[in-house]
Design a protein around this motif. Structure first.
Motif, PDB file in Angstrom:
ATOM      1  N   THR A  41      -1.729  -1.550   1.317  1.00 14.33           N
ATOM      2  CA  THR A  41      -1.032  -1.708  -0.058  1.00 14.33           C
ATOM      3  C   THR A  41      -2.060  -1.414  -1.311  1.00 14.33           C
ATOM      4  N   ALA A  42      -3.436  -1.725  -1.120  1.00 15.19           N
ATOM      5  CA  ALA A  42      -4.268  -1.633  -2.114  1.00 15.19           C
ATOM      6  C   ALA A  42      -4.360   0.039  -2.421  1.00 15.19           C
ATOM      7  N   CYS A  43      -4.575   0.769  -1.077  1.00 12.50           N
ATOM      8  CA  CYS A  43      -4.559   2.152  -1.268  1.00 12.50           C
ATOM      9  C   CYS A  43      -3.494   2.872  -1.886  1.00 12.50           C
ATOM     10  N   ALA A  44      -2.358   2.324  -1.415  1.00 13.10           N
ATOM     11  CA  ALA A  44      -0.968   2.943  -1.863  1.00 13.10           C
ATOM     12  C   ALA A  44      -0.858   2.867  -3.363  1.00 13.10           C
ATOM     13  N   GLU A  45      -1.341   1.425  -3.776  1.00 13.23           N
ATOM     14  CA  GLU A  45      -1.174   1.120  -5.243  1.00 13.23           C
ATOM     15  C   GLU A  45      -2.076   2.116  -6.021  1.00 13.23           C
ATOM     16  N   ASP A  46      -3.377   2.260  -5.545  1.00  8.76           N
ATOM     17  CA  ASP A  46      -4.332   3.138  -6.044  1.00  8.76           C
ATOM     18  C   ASP A  46      -4.057   4.381  -6.116  1.00  8.76           C
ATOM     19  N   LEU A  47      -3.359   5.187  -5.061  1.00 10.54           N
ATOM     20  CA  LEU A  47      -2.711   6.609  -5.153  1.00 10.54           C
ATOM     21  C   LEU A  47      -1.803   6.580  -6.166  1.00 10.54           C
ATOM     22  N   ALA A  48      -0.887   5.716  -6.112  1.00 13.97           N
ATOM     23  CA  ALA A  48       0.208   5.663  -6.949  1.00 13.97           C
ATOM     24  C   ALA A  48      -0.200   5.679  -8.552  1.00 13.97           C
ATOM     25  N   ALA A  49      -1.189   4.970  -8.976  1.00 11.41           N
ATOM     26  CA  ALA A  49      -1.853   4.891 -10.249  1.00 11.41           C
ATOM     27  C   ALA A  49      -2.352   6.342 -10.520  1.00 11.41           C
ATOM     28  N   GLU A  50      -3.142   6.980  -9.502  1.00 12.99           N
ATOM     29  CA  GLU A  50      -3.865   7.939  -9.730  1.00 12.99           C
ATOM     30  C   GLU A  50      -2.783   9.349  -9.922  1.00 12.99           C
ATOM     31  N   LYS A  51      -1.693   9.179  -9.453  1.00 11.29           N
ATOM     32  CA  LYS A  51      -0.725  10.082  -9.458  1.00 11.29           C
ATOM     33  C   LYS A  51      -0.124  10.033 -10.619  1.00 11.29           C
ATOM     34  N   VAL A  52       0.119   8.903 -11.392  1.00 10.87           N
ATOM     35  CA  VAL A  52       0.520   8.566 -12.645  1.00 10.87           C
ATOM     36  C   VAL A  52      -0.353   9.070 -13.784  1.00 10.87           C
ATOM     37  N   ARG A  53      -1.577   8.639 -13.562  1.00 11.25           N
ATOM     38  CA  ARG A  53      -2.633   9.182 -14.405  1.00 11.25           C
ATOM     39  C   ARG A  53      -2.888  10.720 -14.700  1.00 11.25           C
TER      40      ARG A  53
END
Length: 153
Positions: free
Chosen positions: A27-39
């Protein structure tokens, strides 16, 4: 003193903790990946689509450009008729391209990847040759030719 063996319940509890930890990590990895995509989307804009989508955009852009061209050579009388002919030709071209894109979207991705690989191979070959030219010498494996070097001093 008696040895106590872990019960099945204790073993299952440990498995649950490990599964929960793994889920938390995922879950943490998925959240980090989503945040990086948004950035990245905010910094660089939306990522390019597939090659088929990019081809559609290109066809639409060319069609819009061709449809908007006013021909000064045809004059005011033939202008509207010529514009209509251009629109018809553009629409026919779009109608011909669209089914090909629909049937073979992966082909365009493969062609784009192959083009990128060819470009990388060409760039590598040019850089290697430029290195040889600028170094002023031959590689160890290069044959200097049939002649021999003569010292004129």
């Amino acid at each position: 003193m008696s040895e106590e063996r872990p019960t099945a319940d204790a073993s299952e509890a440990a498995d649950d903790v490990r599964a929960t930890d793994a889920d938390a990590w995922a879950t943490a990895c998925a959240e980090d990946l989503a945040a990086e995509k948004v950035r990245r989307r905010a910094q660089y804009g939306p990522p390019p689509g597939s090659a088929a989508e990019e081809l559609r955009k290109l066809v639409d852009a060319v069609a819009d450009k061709l449809s908007g061209i006013q021909s000064p050579l045809l004059g005011a009388v033939a202008g509207p008729a010529a514009s209509q002919v251009v629109r018809q030709v553009v629409q026919q071209a779009k109608n011909a391209v669209e089914p090909v894109i629909e049937r073979n979207p992966d082909v365009f991705d493969h062609l784009a990847a192959a083009g990128g690989e060819l470009l990388a191979a060409y760039r590598s070959a040019v850089q290697t040759q430029e290195t040889r030219w600028t170094s002023g010498g031959h590689d160890k494996g290069d044959d200097p030719g049939p002649g021999e070097r003569i010292d004129l001093d």
